[in-house]
Design a protein around this motif. Sequence first.
Motif, short mmCIF file in Angstrom:
data_model
loop_
_atom_site.label_atom_id
_atom_site.label_comp_id
_atom_site.label_asym_id
_atom_site.label_seq_id
_atom_site.Cartn_x
_atom_site.Cartn_y
_atom_site.Cartn_z
N LEU A 82 46.86 34.20 25.43
CA LEU A 82 46.54 33.82 26.83
C LEU A 82 47.66 34.67 27.38
CD1 LEU A 82 46.53 30.85 24.67
CD2 LEU A 82 46.27 29.83 26.77
N GLU A 84 48.91 34.50 31.00
CA GLU A 84 48.78 32.75 32.49
C GLU A 84 48.38 32.18 32.40
OE1 GLU A 84 50.64 34.24 36.33
OE2 GLU A 84 50.88 36.28 35.85
N GLU A 86 45.55 32.01 30.75
CA GLU A 86 44.21 31.94 31.04
C GLU A 86 43.51 32.87 29.05
OE1 GLU A 86 40.89 31.57 32.84
OE2 GLU A 86 42.77 30.65 34.29
N MET A 88 42.21 35.40 26.57
CA MET A 88 41.84 36.59 27.18
C MET A 88 41.52 37.49 25.60
SD MET A 88 42.12 38.05 29.95
CE MET A 88 42.52 37.51 31.49
#
Length: 274
Positions: A82, A84, A86, A88
């Motif tokens: 992740l 920040e 989110e 990925m």
Amino acid sequence: MSDNRSQANLASPDASGVGADPPIVELRNVGKHYGRITALKHVSFAIRKGEVVALVGDNGAGKSTLVNIIAGALAPSVGELLIEGEPMRFRSANEARQMGIETVYQDLALANDVPAWANLFLGREIKRRGPLGALGWLDKKAMIGAADEALGRTKIRIKSIEAKCGALSGGQRQAVAVARAINWGSRMLLMDEPTAALGVEQQHQVGVLIEAVREEGTPVLLVSHNLPQVMAVSDRILVLFHGHLVKELVTARTTTDEVIKWITGAGLVRQAAS
Ligand SMILES: Nc1ncnc2c1ncn2[C@@H]1O[C@H](COP(=O)(O)OP(=O)(O)OP(=O)(O)O)[C@@H](O)[C@H]1O
Ligand SMILES: [Mg+2]
């Protein structure tokens, strides 16, 4: 018992002195297999803004594999990365770079026969508009200006940014590699054994560089076998042993001997016995 307590402290936002922002980088249960070889297993940790985190472990423990996963050069076999907060899935190191995740490898990957400033822009040259508005010409002045500014931020002095990289010392070359990374990498700097080939003074300079990057708030993940340096520059230490993250230590509250115990696996034996 005391180990559990320090783990709990590590997990709280206060331990790193930062609030509740999502970590810059987080790994959740990441594993990596190369065929039948398991290089990483169930690795979870988070790195927050402004932290310098050292990643240590014996040869083959999985450090470069872990760095390469965050750098987008390798895909994890299982688990989540992740950025920040989110999730990925980088398909290449380029994709990670576009997200501001820069890596300085041991070989530095510099072009020796071009000037220092130009190394900051290899493959990412600044173009300026030609007379008909086409983006055609390289904007050398803008690149030299930006290179000068980025090198200034590393706090290592280079006689001239027009000097070819091949004519610089190891420490200065390191500064160019880090300047390139901080020029582009606003989110996270990964360093995989950046001091391995350097002399004592140059190793000290790398410490200065890391401090300069930290001051900008950019977190650093530093892979190093150089424990005095790890103790001097890091806030936290992650220890990998045979692909497992066996210990997270707060640098200010540990000793080199303790770190060595976890690197060699002696800490695990002691834990099992208690
Ligand atoms: N491409 C590959 N194919 C197969 N096995 C690999 C590959 N890359 C790494 N490995 C294996 O994965 C394990 C972890 O390797 P890795 O390079 O991550 O270790 P490391 O901690 O960086 O070691 P060092 O300190 O020597 O650099 C090792 O057992 C290694 O042999
Ligand atoms: Mg390695």
